[in-house]
Design an enzyme around this catalytic site. Structure first.
Site, mmCIF file in Angstrom:
data_model
loop_
_atom_site.group_PDB
_atom_site.id
_atom_site.type_symbol
_atom_site.label_atom_id
_atom_site.label_comp_id
_atom_site.label_asym_id
_atom_site.label_seq_id
_atom_site.Cartn_x
_atom_site.Cartn_y
_atom_site.Cartn_z
ATOM 1 N N CYS A 14 -6.130 25.570 -31.918
ATOM 2 C CA CYS A 14 -7.205 25.410 -30.939
ATOM 3 C C CYS A 14 -7.067 26.366 -29.765
ATOM 4 C CB CYS A 14 -7.309 23.967 -30.478
ATOM 5 S SG CYS A 14 -5.830 23.307 -29.747
ATOM 6 N N HIS A 15 -5.893 26.932 -29.557
ATOM 7 C CA HIS A 15 -5.727 27.900 -28.471
ATOM 8 C C HIS A 15 -6.536 29.169 -28.710
ATOM 9 C CE1 HIS A 15 -2.715 29.212 -31.413
ATOM 10 N NE2 HIS A 15 -2.789 30.409 -30.849
#
Length: 106
Positions: A56-57
């Site tokens: 998700c980064h």
């Protein structure tokens, strides 16, 4: 909207973003066929049940800025993870989308 189905579609798509590249929340929403649900993509990523598997980064805002409330340690952690992968940043501190944006769906 089927929340679980939507969230899983988000995770499946985000898992496809290559190292060293980013996608935007809106881009992920469009890629899963939900073009008006960028905010919900953010909700899904905040609830990421598989940190380290669902990267998700690698998802940023449309202008290349990072999420102040990055769920797994804050903005500095997100930037550090991206820099480790070779993602470039502009002098203003935003991701250089011209060179690092995943081309899927654009």
């Amino acid at each position: 909207m089927d929340r679980e189905g939507f969230f899983e579609r988000v995770y499946t798509m985000v898992e496809q973003i290559p190292r060293g590249m980013v996608a935007t929340y809106g881009q992920i929403a469009r890629l899963i066929g939900e073009p008006r649900r960028a905010r919900y993509v953010g909700f899904a990523l905040h609830a990421n049940p598989r940190p380290g598997i669902v990267p998700c980064h690698r998802v940023v805002f449309a202008d290349g800025s990072l999420c102040e409330g990055f769920a797994f340690g804050g903005i500095d952690v997100q930037r550090g993870l991206l820099e480790e992968e070779g993602v470039r940043f502009t002098p203003a501190g935003k991701v250089d989308l011209a060179t690092c944006r995943w081309p899927a769906g654009i």
